[in-house]
Design an enzyme around this catalytic site. Sequence first.
Site, mmCIF file in Angstrom:
data_model
loop_
_atom_site.group_PDB
_atom_site.id
_atom_site.type_symbol
_atom_site.label_atom_id
_atom_site.label_comp_id
_atom_site.label_asym_id
_atom_site.label_seq_id
_atom_site.Cartn_x
_atom_site.Cartn_y
_atom_site.Cartn_z
ATOM 1 N N ASN A 1 -36.390 69.075 0.000
ATOM 2 C CA ASN A 1 -37.319 69.106 -1.132
ATOM 3 C C ASN A 1 -38.522 69.995 -0.847
ATOM 4 O O ASN A 1 -38.864 70.217 0.306
ATOM 5 C CB ASN A 1 -37.805 67.682 -1.420
ATOM 6 C CG ASN A 1 -36.884 66.964 -2.380
ATOM 7 O OD1 ASN A 1 -36.361 67.555 -3.306
ATOM 8 N ND2 ASN A 1 -36.676 65.684 -2.138
ATOM 9 N N ARG B 1 -45.709 63.630 5.066
ATOM 10 C CA ARG B 1 -45.582 63.078 3.710
ATOM 11 C C ARG B 1 -46.703 62.065 3.424
ATOM 12 O O ARG B 1 -47.208 62.001 2.301
ATOM 13 C CB ARG B 1 -44.207 62.421 3.549
ATOM 14 C CG ARG B 1 -44.020 61.757 2.190
ATOM 15 C CD ARG B 1 -42.592 61.326 1.996
ATOM 16 N NE ARG B 1 -42.436 60.493 0.813
ATOM 17 C CZ ARG B 1 -41.312 59.858 0.501
ATOM 18 N NH1 ARG B 1 -40.244 59.984 1.278
ATOM 19 N NH2 ARG B 1 -41.236 59.117 -0.590
ATOM 20 N N HIS C 1 -36.281 67.583 -10.691
ATOM 21 C CA HIS C 1 -37.255 66.516 -10.962
ATOM 22 C C HIS C 1 -38.008 66.753 -12.275
ATOM 23 O O HIS C 1 -39.085 66.189 -12.491
ATOM 24 C CB HIS C 1 -38.228 66.324 -9.775
ATOM 25 C CG HIS C 1 -37.518 65.814 -8.550
ATOM 26 N ND1 HIS C 1 -38.189 65.459 -7.411
ATOM 27 C CD2 HIS C 1 -36.206 65.575 -8.310
ATOM 28 C CE1 HIS C 1 -37.300 65.046 -6.492
ATOM 29 N NE2 HIS C 1 -36.094 65.113 -7.024
ATOM 30 N N CYS D 1 -29.716 67.515 -6.088
ATOM 31 C CA CYS D 1 -30.578 66.344 -6.215
ATOM 32 C C CYS D 1 -29.708 65.192 -6.683
ATOM 33 O O CYS D 1 -28.717 65.402 -7.384
ATOM 34 C CB CYS D 1 -31.666 66.631 -7.248
ATOM 35 S SG CYS D 1 -32.719 65.209 -7.582
ATOM 36 N N TYR E 1 -38.696 61.032 -13.079
ATOM 37 C CA TYR E 1 -39.910 61.761 -12.698
ATOM 38 C C TYR E 1 -40.801 62.109 -13.891
ATOM 39 O O TYR E 1 -41.977 62.423 -13.714
ATOM 40 C CB TYR E 1 -39.546 63.033 -11.920
ATOM 41 C CG TYR E 1 -39.139 62.732 -10.496
ATOM 42 C CD1 TYR E 1 -40.072 62.712 -9.469
ATOM 43 C CD2 TYR E 1 -37.817 62.417 -10.179
ATOM 44 C CE1 TYR E 1 -39.708 62.413 -8.159
ATOM 45 C CE2 TYR E 1 -37.438 62.115 -8.878
ATOM 46 C CZ TYR E 1 -38.383 62.115 -7.871
ATOM 47 O OH TYR E 1 -38.028 61.805 -6.586
HETATM 48 P P1 NAD Z 1 -36.714 62.854 7.773
HETATM 49 O O1 NAD Z 1 -38.173 62.796 7.933
HETATM 50 O O2 NAD Z 1 -35.883 61.768 8.333
HETATM 51 O O3 NAD Z 1 -36.209 64.261 8.336
HETATM 52 C C1 NAD Z 1 -34.858 64.525 8.577
HETATM 53 C C2 NAD Z 1 -34.716 65.218 9.906
HETATM 54 O O4 NAD Z 1 -35.198 66.552 9.847
HETATM 55 C C3 NAD Z 1 -35.493 64.545 11.030
HETATM 56 O O5 NAD Z 1 -34.593 64.001 11.971
HETATM 57 C C4 NAD Z 1 -36.346 65.673 11.593
HETATM 58 O O6 NAD Z 1 -36.489 65.622 12.996
HETATM 59 C C5 NAD Z 1 -35.575 66.889 11.148
HETATM 60 N N1 NAD Z 1 -36.277 68.171 11.191
HETATM 61 C C6 NAD Z 1 -37.585 68.439 11.007
HETATM 62 N N2 NAD Z 1 -37.806 69.759 11.126
HETATM 63 C C7 NAD Z 1 -36.611 70.348 11.372
HETATM 64 C C8 NAD Z 1 -36.177 71.682 11.586
HETATM 65 N N3 NAD Z 1 -37.032 72.712 11.575
HETATM 66 N N4 NAD Z 1 -34.864 71.922 11.827
HETATM 67 C C9 NAD Z 1 -33.976 70.900 11.862
HETATM 68 N N5 NAD Z 1 -34.328 69.620 11.664
HETATM 69 C C10 NAD Z 1 -35.624 69.341 11.416
HETATM 70 O O7 NAD Z 1 -36.427 63.059 6.216
HETATM 71 P P2 NAD Z 1 -35.462 62.322 5.176
HETATM 72 O O8 NAD Z 1 -36.213 61.247 4.532
HETATM 73 O O9 NAD Z 1 -34.170 62.052 5.781
HETATM 74 O O10 NAD Z 1 -35.325 63.476 4.103
HETATM 75 C C11 NAD Z 1 -34.840 64.733 4.488
HETATM 76 C C12 NAD Z 1 -35.083 65.775 3.428
HETATM 77 O O11 NAD Z 1 -34.233 65.561 2.314
HETATM 78 C C13 NAD Z 1 -36.494 65.775 2.876
HETATM 79 O O12 NAD Z 1 -36.899 67.108 2.630
HETATM 80 C C14 NAD Z 1 -36.354 65.000 1.583
HETATM 81 O O13 NAD Z 1 -37.352 65.306 0.666
HETATM 82 C C15 NAD Z 1 -35.008 65.470 1.137
HETATM 83 N N6 NAD Z 1 -34.280 64.618 0.185
HETATM 84 C C16 NAD Z 1 -33.842 65.229 -0.940
HETATM 85 C C17 NAD Z 1 -33.126 64.534 -1.879
HETATM 86 C C18 NAD Z 1 -32.720 65.247 -3.126
HETATM 87 O O14 NAD Z 1 -32.543 64.630 -4.163
HETATM 88 N N7 NAD Z 1 -32.594 66.575 -3.084
HETATM 89 C C19 NAD Z 1 -32.810 63.199 -1.670
HETATM 90 C C20 NAD Z 1 -33.264 62.597 -0.499
HETATM 91 C C21 NAD Z 1 -33.994 63.323 0.431
HETATM 92 C C1 G6P Z 2 -34.933 60.683 -5.007
HETATM 93 C C2 G6P Z 2 -35.102 62.130 -5.159
HETATM 94 C C3 G6P Z 2 -35.351 62.799 -3.885
HETATM 95 C C4 G6P Z 2 -36.526 62.157 -3.231
HETATM 96 C C5 G6P Z 2 -36.150 60.775 -2.829
HETATM 97 C C6 G6P Z 2 -37.299 60.002 -2.258
HETATM 98 O O1 G6P Z 2 -35.595 60.235 -6.084
HETATM 99 O O2 G6P Z 2 -34.104 62.711 -5.911
HETATM 100 O O3 G6P Z 2 -35.502 64.154 -4.098
HETATM 101 O O4 G6P Z 2 -36.918 62.859 -2.113
HETATM 102 O O5 G6P Z 2 -35.510 60.079 -3.842
HETATM 103 O O6 G6P Z 2 -36.824 58.813 -1.720
HETATM 104 P P1 G6P Z 2 -37.613 57.983 -0.625
HETATM 105 O O7 G6P Z 2 -36.782 56.805 -0.362
HETATM 106 O O8 G6P Z 2 -37.751 58.919 0.546
HETATM 107 O O9 G6P Z 2 -38.946 57.668 -1.225
HETATM 108 MN MN MN Z 3 -34.270 64.893 -5.839
#
Ligand code: NAD
Ligand code: G6P
Ligand code: MN
Length: 433
Positions: free
Chosen positions: A147, A93, A199, A169, A253
Site C-alpha cells: 500500500n 504506521r 480504496h 486489493c 473507505y
Molecule cells: P508488515 O509490517 O508485517 O511487513 C511485512 C514484511 O515486510 C515484514 O516482515 C518486514 O520486515 C518486511 N519488509 C520491510 N521492508 C522490506 C523490504 N525493503 N524488503 C523486503 N521486505 C521488507 O506488514 P503487513 O501488515 O503484513 O502488510 C504488508 C503490506 O501489505 C503493507 O504495505 C500493507 O499496507 C499491505 N496490505 C495491502 C492489502 C491490500 O489490500 N492491497 C491488504 C493487506 C495488507
Molecule cells: C484492507 C485493505 C488493505 C489495508 C488493510 C488494513 O482494508 O484493503 O489495503 O491495508 O485492510 O488492515 P489492518 O488489519 O492492517 O488494519
Molecule cells: Mn486494500
Amino acid sequence: GLKIVTIGGGSSYTPEIVEGFIRRYEELPVRELWLVDIEAGKEKLEIISNLAKRMVRKAGVPISIYTTLDRREALPNADFVTTQFRIGSLDARIKDERIPLRHGYIGQETNGAGGMFKALRTIPVMLEIDQDMAELCPDAWLINFTNPSGMVTEAVLRYGKTKKIIGLCNVPIGMEMGVAKLFDVDSNRIRIDFAGLNHMVFGLSAYLDGNDITKSVIDKIADGKMESTVKNIMNIDWVPEFAAGLSIIPCPYHRYYFKRQEMLEKELEEFSKGETRAEIVKNLENDLFQLYKDPALDSKPPQLEQRGGAYYSDAACRLISSIYNDKGDIQPVDTRNNGALAGISPDSVVEVSCVITKNGPRPLTMGELPIEINGLVQQIKSFERVVIDAAVTGDYNKALLAMTINPLVSSDTMAKVLLDEMLEAHQKDLPQF
Ligand code: NAD
Ligand code: G6P
Ligand code: MN
C-alpha cells in the site's frame, strides 16, 4: 512448474497465500516459493517459512519453500513476484496514524496524510525492486499488494521499467462477498462492475447469476444491512437517503470522505483510549506469531481473519491463475486506465473490472462516472499523481502541494505543520528528502 517470489515474506499474511497456492495446486503448479525479507524481519521470516513448510508437507504438494534476506538471490527466473512489504514496519504506521490525529485530522494507513507518507517511503524501494527485476527476471509479472497499492502501481508504470505490474486489493472481493451475504448465496454467483481508484472504488452495478440486482443492493445498503466489509474500518451506517441517492455501491473507505466528521470522532475516541488501528494490529500480529510458532500448527489459523486484508490471497491466486491459464475471466485490479474511465487520463492507474488473459488485464469500458462522484475521484487522482512526483523527486513544495490538495487536509497552513512533523518523524525512511 512456476517460481513465485514474495517480497515481504515475513508478513503475518503469508500463510494465506501459501494456502491459496496449495488449494489451487492442480491448476497452478507452483514448484518454488521464495520468501524475501530484510534483516529486521529475519525472525518473522523463519517462523513463517517453517509454518509454510508444515502446510505444504501436510497437503502433500511438491512446493519447495526458500527464504533469503537478499532479493537478488531470489529473483532470477521468477515467473511472478508478489510484493507485500512495509517500509519502517508497524512503528512507521503508528506515526502515520498518530501525528494527524494529534492535530485533529484523520489518521489512516492509506488515506490522507498517513497514506501520503506510506507512499513517500514505499515508492523509492518499489522502483529499486523494479530495477532488479528488469535485470534478473524481465519477463516476470509483478503483483503488488504493498500500500497504497494504486499509487505504488502507478509509480512503477510511470517511472519504472516493467509494464507488467498489476495492483491488487481485497476490498472489491470483500464487497462481492458482502453482497453475496445479503442475498445468502455463494459469492461466485455475484459479479460487480467496479470502477474508481484503489480504496476509492465504486460498484456501478451488481449481478446475481448475470441478472442485474443493483437496485435491491442499494435498498439493502440504505436499510443498513451491509456492514463495512473490512475489519480495519469501523462500521457506521449511511444515512438511508444518502445511500439511496448515491445509487451505486460505495466501498468501506468512502466513509472517510462522506462521513468524515463521524469517522474522525470515532478515531479520536479510540485514540484517547490509547490505541490506533496500528497498535491493535501490533497486538494481533503478536498473537498470530505465537500461534505460528506452534510446531503442531499446519494450516492458516482463523484468527488471521481479524486483519483487514483477509482474503487478499484469493485475489492474488486467482489473478495469477488467470494469467497462467489464459482464462479470460473478469476480475477487478489496479491497472493502466487506457480509456476505461472517461474522466481519468489514459496513462493513470485505476481500479476497474478487467478481462484477465495471459497478456494481463484489459479494462472494461466504464465511460463517465456519475457526476456526483466524478469530481472526488479526479481530485484523489490529482493528489496521487502529485504524491508520486514528490516521492520520486524529494521536492518539498510538491509534497506540500499534495498534502494541501488532499480532501482530508485542505489547509496549506495545517498541511505544512503535518508535513514538517511527519518528515522529521520518518526521516530515516525518506532518503529522498
Ligand atoms: P508488515 O509490517 O508485517 O511487513 C511485512 C514484511 O515486510 C515484514 O516482515 C518486514 O520486515 C518486511 N519488509 C520491510 N521492508 C522490506 C523490504 N525493503 N524488503 C523486503 N521486505 C521488507 O506488514 P503487513 O501488515 O503484513 O502488510 C504488508 C503490506 O501489505 C503493507 O504495505 C500493507 O499496507 C499491505 N496490505 C495491502 C492489502 C491490500 O489490500 N492491497 C491488504 C493487506 C495488507
Ligand atoms: C484492507 C485493505 C488493505 C489495508 C488493510 C488494513 O482494508 O484493503 O489495503 O491495508 O485492510 O488492515 P489492518 O488489519 O492492517 O488494519
Ligand atoms: Mn486494500
